[in-house]
Design a protein around this motif. Structure first.
Motif, PDB file in Angstrom:
ATOM      1  N   VAL A   1      64.323  19.121  90.323  1.00 30.63           N
ATOM      2  CA  VAL A   1      65.658  19.070  90.925  1.00 30.63           C
ATOM      3  C   VAL A   1      66.543  20.074  90.210  1.00 30.63           C
ATOM      4  N   LEU A   2      67.171  20.973  90.974  1.00 36.27           N
ATOM      5  CA  LEU A   2      68.067  21.979  90.419  1.00 36.27           C
ATOM      6  C   LEU A   2      69.423  21.908  91.111  1.00 36.27           C
ATOM      7  N   TYR A   3      70.472  21.979  90.309  1.00 30.16           N
ATOM      8  CA  TYR A   3      71.829  22.044  90.836  1.00 30.16           C
ATOM      9  C   TYR A   3      72.310  23.490  90.776  1.00 30.16           C
ATOM     10  N   THR A   4      72.724  24.029  91.913  1.00 26.95           N
ATOM     11  CA  THR A   4      73.228  25.394  91.998  1.00 26.95           C
ATOM     12  C   THR A   4      74.727  25.380  91.754  1.00 26.95           C
ATOM     13  N   THR A   5      75.160  26.022  90.666  1.00 26.67           N
ATOM     14  CA  THR A   5      76.554  25.897  90.243  1.00 26.67           C
ATOM     15  C   THR A   5      77.526  26.605  91.175  1.00 26.67           C
ATOM     16  N   ASN A   6      77.081  27.648  91.850  1.00 25.76           N
ATOM     17  CA  ASN A   6      77.929  28.334  92.825  1.00 25.76           C
ATOM     18  C   ASN A   6      77.611  27.766  94.208  1.00 25.76           C
TER      19      ASN A   6
ATOM     20  N   LYS B   1      73.252  19.770 100.155  1.00 27.29           N
ATOM     21  CA  LYS B   1      74.440  20.411  99.568  1.00 27.29           C
ATOM     22  C   LYS B   1      74.036  21.438  98.519  1.00 27.29           C
ATOM     23  N   SER B   2      74.437  21.267  97.263  1.00 24.97           N
ATOM     24  CA  SER B   2      74.164  22.267  96.222  1.00 24.97           C
ATOM     25  C   SER B   2      72.899  21.962  95.426  1.00 24.97           C
ATOM     26  N   LEU B   3      72.069  21.029  95.894  1.00 28.61           N
ATOM     27  CA  LEU B   3      70.842  20.676  95.201  1.00 28.61           C
ATOM     28  C   LEU B   3      69.638  21.364  95.833  1.00 28.61           C
ATOM     29  N   TRP B   4      68.662  21.647  94.997  1.00 37.37           N
ATOM     30  CA  TRP B   4      67.381  22.181  95.434  1.00 37.37           C
ATOM     31  C   TRP B   4      66.321  21.245  94.869  1.00 37.37           C
ATOM     32  N   ILE B   5      65.634  20.496  95.750  1.00 41.42           N
ATOM     33  CA  ILE B   5      64.646  19.500  95.337  1.00 41.42           C
ATOM     34  C   ILE B   5      63.274  19.956  95.810  1.00 41.42           C
TER      35      ILE B   5
END
Length: 285
Positions: free
Chosen positions: A140-145, A98-102
């Motif tokens: 781990v990064l959450y992409t806000t858009n 989904k909106s995560l980048w791991i």
């Protein structure tokens, strides 16, 4: 953590420009990579900066849906005769639920040298060092858009429909281990752990032909560090910026990436710097 003072709620609500991305019918991809790297390491107790001896890496990777895995090997003939020629390996994987980048990685670098250019002055002669650096961790990064993703320009497994940007927020945990059997260096084993928040932003611009793109991404990390041998806590900052240009077709895609990353230990005085130029080509099937 002075660079982490922006309220998280502002970051989460600030993605007002919307992009869009689409996946491909072909779920599998083969990846071919070639990298040119500049890598340096400085450590407490040794007054010269150590550089990696083997700058050119080649690699192969495999992608399936939201998962990517790469293996890279540093070419031995790219080191001069006056430098160490030990082997370097990199293993990296990325997952995009989904909106995560791991991201998860393991880097093994065992060819280092220190000093200046080869001259008749022994103080300026390049010295090969028996040093191995092992670095591994996860981010781990959450992409806000939710309609924008950095995986499109850097992993080529999505295609943006319009230009746009997104903020990213998350965290990282990693370990750096230096092992030395060299009498020049005054340590045998040194391990530093890092953990802390990461924030940044990504912007992708599409050209008149929307298959061509340019992206710029910047990240800033604020880490609590711990040096195990001394039982000593510290503080480190990590900053990275990279830009990519490329083409994303239905079957073939490629990009060129230029970037720089540095981790600076403000107390333990362990500093790493990594500059790179990368070419990636993929074939979907």
């Amino acid at each position: 953590m002075k660079f982490f003072l922006l309220p998280i709620i502002v970051i989460l609500c600030a993605s007002t420009l919307f992009a869009d991305d689409t996946s491909f019918e072909k779920k599998w991809s083969i990846r071919g990579l070639i990298d040119y790297n500049y890598f340096s390491q400085s450590t407490e107790g040794y007054n010269k900066t150590m550089h990696s001896s083997r700058p050119v890496e080649v690699g192969l990777g495999l992608g399936y849906k939201d998962f990517v895995f790469d293996v890279r090997y540093a070419l031995p003939f790219t080191a001069s005769k006056s430098k160490s020629s030990a082997a370097n390996f990199d293993f990296a994987s990325s997952f995009f639920p989904k909106s995560l980048w791991i991201d998860a990685w393991l880097n093994i670098c065992s060819g280092f040298n220190a000093g200046g250019q080869d001259t008749t002055d022994i103080t300026d002669t390049i010295v090969s060092l028996d040093l191995t650096l092992v670095n591994y961790g996860a981010k781990v990064l959450y992409t806000t858009n939710p309609l924008h993703t950095p995986r499109a320009p850097y992993f080529l497994d999505r295609r943006q429909k319009t230009s746009g940007y997104s903020f990213m927020v998350g965290g990282s945990i990693q370990r750096t281990r230096l092992r030395s059997r060299d009498s020049i260096l005054n340590f045998k084993d040194r391990t530093v752990d890092y953990i802390g928040p990461v924030e940044g932003a990504s912007y992708t611009h599409l050209f008149a032909n929307p298959l061509y793109f340019v992206n710029i991404t910047g990240l800033l990390g604020e880490y609590l560090s711990y040096q195990e041998q001394k039982g000593k806590f510290g503080y480190a900052q990590n900053a990275s910026i990279k830009a990519a240009y490329g083409y994303i077709g239905d079957d073939w895609a490629w990009n060129i990436t230029l970037g720089f990353e540095a981790t600076i230990g403000l107390i333990n005085q362990e500093t790493q710097a990594h500059g790179f130029f990368k070419i990636l080509g993929i074939r979907r099937f």
